[in-house]
Scaffold this active site. Sequence first.
Site, mmCIF file in Angstrom:
data_model
loop_
_atom_site.group_PDB
_atom_site.id
_atom_site.type_symbol
_atom_site.label_atom_id
_atom_site.label_comp_id
_atom_site.label_asym_id
_atom_site.label_seq_id
_atom_site.Cartn_x
_atom_site.Cartn_y
_atom_site.Cartn_z
ATOM 1 N N SER A 49 30.614 39.615 53.772
ATOM 2 C CA SER A 49 29.790 38.437 54.087
ATOM 3 C C SER A 49 30.220 37.837 55.422
ATOM 4 O O SER A 49 29.651 36.861 55.873
ATOM 5 C CB SER A 49 29.923 37.395 52.969
ATOM 6 O OG SER A 49 31.284 37.034 52.835
ATOM 7 N N ASP B 259 39.860 43.979 53.320
ATOM 8 C CA ASP B 259 40.526 42.732 52.985
ATOM 9 C C ASP B 259 41.654 42.542 53.982
ATOM 10 O O ASP B 259 42.315 43.510 54.369
ATOM 11 C CB ASP B 259 41.075 42.763 51.558
ATOM 12 C CG ASP B 259 41.223 41.345 51.035
ATOM 13 O OD1 ASP B 259 40.198 40.743 50.692
ATOM 14 O OD2 ASP B 259 42.356 40.833 51.014
ATOM 15 N N PHE C 147 41.504 32.939 62.255
ATOM 16 C CA PHE C 147 42.710 32.493 62.957
ATOM 17 C C PHE C 147 42.843 33.077 64.370
ATOM 18 O O PHE C 147 43.885 32.911 65.007
ATOM 19 C CB PHE C 147 43.952 32.842 62.125
ATOM 20 C CG PHE C 147 44.011 32.106 60.805
ATOM 21 C CD1 PHE C 147 44.321 30.754 60.760
ATOM 22 C CD2 PHE C 147 43.732 32.755 59.606
ATOM 23 C CE1 PHE C 147 44.366 30.063 59.559
ATOM 24 C CE2 PHE C 147 43.769 32.076 58.391
ATOM 25 C CZ PHE C 147 44.088 30.727 58.361
ATOM 26 N N HIS D 7 44.809 44.643 63.830
ATOM 27 C CA HIS D 7 45.064 45.242 62.521
ATOM 28 C C HIS D 7 43.836 46.027 62.038
ATOM 29 O O HIS D 7 43.950 47.137 61.545
ATOM 30 C CB HIS D 7 45.413 44.113 61.538
ATOM 31 C CG HIS D 7 44.467 42.931 61.595
ATOM 32 N ND1 HIS D 7 44.119 42.327 62.773
ATOM 33 C CD2 HIS D 7 43.768 42.278 60.626
ATOM 34 C CE1 HIS D 7 43.260 41.338 62.528
ATOM 35 N NE2 HIS D 7 43.033 41.303 61.237
ATOM 36 N N ARG D 8 42.643 45.431 62.246
ATOM 37 C CA ARG D 8 41.415 46.077 61.771
ATOM 38 C C ARG D 8 41.126 47.353 62.566
ATOM 39 O O ARG D 8 40.756 48.382 62.004
ATOM 40 C CB ARG D 8 40.252 45.076 61.894
ATOM 41 C CG ARG D 8 38.975 45.487 61.216
ATOM 42 C CD ARG D 8 38.046 44.286 61.038
ATOM 43 N NE ARG D 8 38.626 43.297 60.150
ATOM 44 C CZ ARG D 8 39.139 42.120 60.556
ATOM 45 N NH1 ARG D 8 39.092 41.757 61.815
ATOM 46 N NH2 ARG D 8 39.689 41.312 59.684
HETATM 47 P P1 IMP Z 1 39.157 38.095 53.331
HETATM 48 O O1 IMP Z 1 39.594 39.442 53.839
HETATM 49 O O2 IMP Z 1 37.682 37.971 53.204
HETATM 50 O O3 IMP Z 1 39.932 37.688 52.106
HETATM 51 O O4 IMP Z 1 39.484 37.020 54.454
HETATM 52 C C1 IMP Z 1 40.632 37.083 55.183
HETATM 53 C C2 IMP Z 1 40.812 35.810 55.999
HETATM 54 O O5 IMP Z 1 41.924 36.072 56.861
HETATM 55 C C3 IMP Z 1 39.651 35.483 56.925
HETATM 56 O O6 IMP Z 1 38.769 34.558 56.350
HETATM 57 C C4 IMP Z 1 40.345 34.883 58.139
HETATM 58 O O7 IMP Z 1 40.594 33.523 57.930
HETATM 59 C C5 IMP Z 1 41.664 35.649 58.158
HETATM 60 N N1 IMP Z 1 41.547 36.842 59.007
HETATM 61 C C6 IMP Z 1 41.510 38.133 58.625
HETATM 62 N N2 IMP Z 1 41.364 38.943 59.677
HETATM 63 C C7 IMP Z 1 41.282 38.136 60.740
HETATM 64 C C8 IMP Z 1 41.096 38.397 62.128
HETATM 65 O O8 IMP Z 1 40.915 39.524 62.586
HETATM 66 N N3 IMP Z 1 41.092 37.313 62.902
HETATM 67 C C9 IMP Z 1 41.250 36.046 62.443
HETATM 68 N N4 IMP Z 1 41.400 35.748 61.172
HETATM 69 C C10 IMP Z 1 41.417 36.795 60.312
#
Ligand code: IMP
Length: 188
Positions: A10, A67, A145, A172-173
Amino acid sequence: MASVIKIVTSNPGKWLELSSMLLSHGIECVWIRERVREVQSDDLAEIVRFSASEAYKRWGEGVLVEDSGLFVSALEGFPGPYSSYVFRTIGLRGILKLLEGVSERGAHFKSALCYVAAGGEHVVAVGEAEGVVSDRPRGEGGFGFDPIFIPLDAPDRTFAEMTVEEKNRYSHRGRAVRTLLQLLEARG
Ligand code: IMP
């Protein structure tokens, strides 16, 4: 590998980063802009495996789920798997406040990807980016962030001051996607 990868998220920022990387490797993507159920765990790989199973039940093979989280050393790894909730509640300002007067500002982002191949086989890849938390937000790009994270590999800018392609190079991604592609290539 399916001819089209179905990216289930999402989060528009994740979609943009994942699809632009995959497209640059000649892989077509479609965006399934939905939330999938998450299991509570401290382990991102476990969370993403569970979410991928949920996505597979609804959309079949070729789904990709991610995630991720920010782990701050001085906060014992907080917010980690709770990053999404923490971003929505205390946000960037809250993290900066917790680190006020703290000189040890090391942190890392972690991403766990799970792709579900033919027959329901789960392929998991993780990637990390080491860096520091800046003393103030900088930049307009990215999401979450990004404005307060400076990667060690490009220490002059926050992720929010980079283009999508630059961020993918250091993030990381981006690392998790490169590892996933290697794993999928090795499977043939
Ligand atoms: P989820 O993977 O949907 O549980 O969300 C992970 C949360 O970590 C996100 O909503 C961001 O707040 C933070 N996050 C994860 N990856 C990134 C990134 O590449 N940049 C900035 N914040 C990140």
